[in-house]
Design an enzyme around this catalytic site. Structure first.
Site, mmCIF file in Angstrom:
data_model
loop_
_atom_site.group_PDB
_atom_site.id
_atom_site.type_symbol
_atom_site.label_atom_id
_atom_site.label_comp_id
_atom_site.label_asym_id
_atom_site.label_seq_id
_atom_site.Cartn_x
_atom_site.Cartn_y
_atom_site.Cartn_z
ATOM 1 N N SER A 55 4.558 -3.386 -1.906
ATOM 2 C CA SER A 55 3.333 -4.300 -1.531
ATOM 3 C C SER A 55 4.227 -5.304 -0.907
ATOM 4 O O SER A 55 3.131 -6.049 -0.155
ATOM 5 C CB SER A 55 2.830 -4.472 -2.614
ATOM 6 O OG SER A 55 3.786 -5.365 -3.689
ATOM 7 N N LYS A 116 3.919 -11.253 -5.647
ATOM 8 C CA LYS A 116 3.521 -11.329 -4.608
ATOM 9 C C LYS A 116 3.404 -13.008 -3.737
ATOM 10 O O LYS A 116 3.961 -13.336 -4.439
ATOM 11 C CB LYS A 116 1.324 -11.465 -4.983
ATOM 12 C CG LYS A 116 1.220 -10.425 -5.885
ATOM 13 C CD LYS A 116 1.119 -9.062 -4.864
ATOM 14 C CE LYS A 116 0.691 -7.695 -5.762
ATOM 15 N NZ LYS A 116 1.092 -6.797 -4.593
#
Length: 297
Positions: A55, A116
């Site tokens: 990701s 993230k």
């Protein structure tokens, strides 16, 4: 006549030491003290972190090991190595992250730590249209860059399903993953590379205003990241995230493994090391703020 000296008696062996009472108890107690110390350091100062997904490509690869510091944003229930505390409001010595920081965040449904990037802060409005991120009504400037050439290995298989085949053969005869790269530059001048493989569900996100005490997080691999754009039921973060859910800031890569090592073969640990990744900083580059693009109409 003088008396004859008495014969010397043979040397007596030294007395055996008395058995120590509670030896096993002391050993267990000492081990618990060591474990408590490691737990305290991991929860209050820094801890290692393993990248399990794609990701955050291209900057982070599966198999990267990082250092995550706890103190930049203060401490909350999410700071503990094991999330034994229930979610609660507030941080001790709290500080809001900067746009562009790479952070560890607790996924609300599973309790696992995700990694993230901070895109939006309290008071910002954020939307995504056609894969372009709009911050406070303006598109975040992005520039197409040369494709990333990432070596294919057991941890980087270059399998992106319906997006197509991105595997190529390099000049050295080895297989590489050739990925399209776009560099985004935030209003504070911090820039980083992202991947945009094509049209995906995350390319559209209706405008929201980030509440007080919340941040909006996205993965750099925009087509393969369960982040603030996706509901919790899809393993996403369900929109803006309370800052209490942040567990720390990612600092740098310590080492990286290509997935070909075996726990039972120490020699393979060294053979599996990826070269050139140790010491790589995970801080977004700093530069002058970009010229403000036009407002979204």
């Amino acid at each position: 006549m003088t008396d004859a000296p008495a014969p010397l008696s043979p040397a007596e062996p030294p007395p055996e030491p008395a058995p120590r009472k509670g030896g096993w108890l002391r050993e267990i107690r000492g081990l618990l003290f060591v474990l408590a110390g490691v737990f305290a350091v991991h929860s209050a100062v820094a801890k290692p972190f393993y990248i399990p997904s794609e990701s955050m490509m291209p900057g982070l690869l599966v198999g990267d090991r990082l250092v995550v510091t706890r103190y930049p944003y203060g401490w909350s229930w999410a700071s503990a190595t094991f999330h034994v505390l229930p979610p609660m409001a507030g941080r001790v010595a709290g500080a809001m992250p900067e746009r562009g920081d790479v952070v560890i965040v607790v996924q609300p449904a599973t309790g696992e730590d995700l990694i993230k990037r901070v895109i939006g802060l309290p008071g910002d409005t954020i939307a995504v249209a056609g894969g372009i991120v709009y911050l406070n009504g303006r598109p975040i400037p992005r520039q197409e860059r040369p494709p990333a050439m990432i070596p294919v290995d057991a941890n980087t298989r270059c399998d992106f399903g319906t997006f197509g085949n991105f595997q190529v053969t390099g000049g050295d005869g080895r297989p590489y993953c050739r990925l399209p790269i776009f560099r985004e530059t935030l209003p504070n001048g911090r820039s980083y590379d992202t991947i945009d493989l094509g049209s995906s569900a995350g390319d559209e996100f209706a405008s929201v205003k980030i509440p007080e005490g919340h941040v909006f997080l996205m993965g750099d691999n925009r087509d393969d990241s369960a982040d603030s754009r996706f509901p919790i039921s899809q393993r996403g973060l369900g929109g803006p995230v309370p800052w209490e859910n942040l567990g720390g800031r990612a600092e740098f890569i310590t080492f990286s493994l290509d997935g070909n090592s075996s726990y039972w073969n120490p020699i393979s640990w060294f053979a599996a090391l990826r070269g050139g990744r140790a010491g790589t900083s995970l801080h977004a580059e700093r530069g002058p703020p970009p010229q403000a693009p036009a407002l979204l109409q």
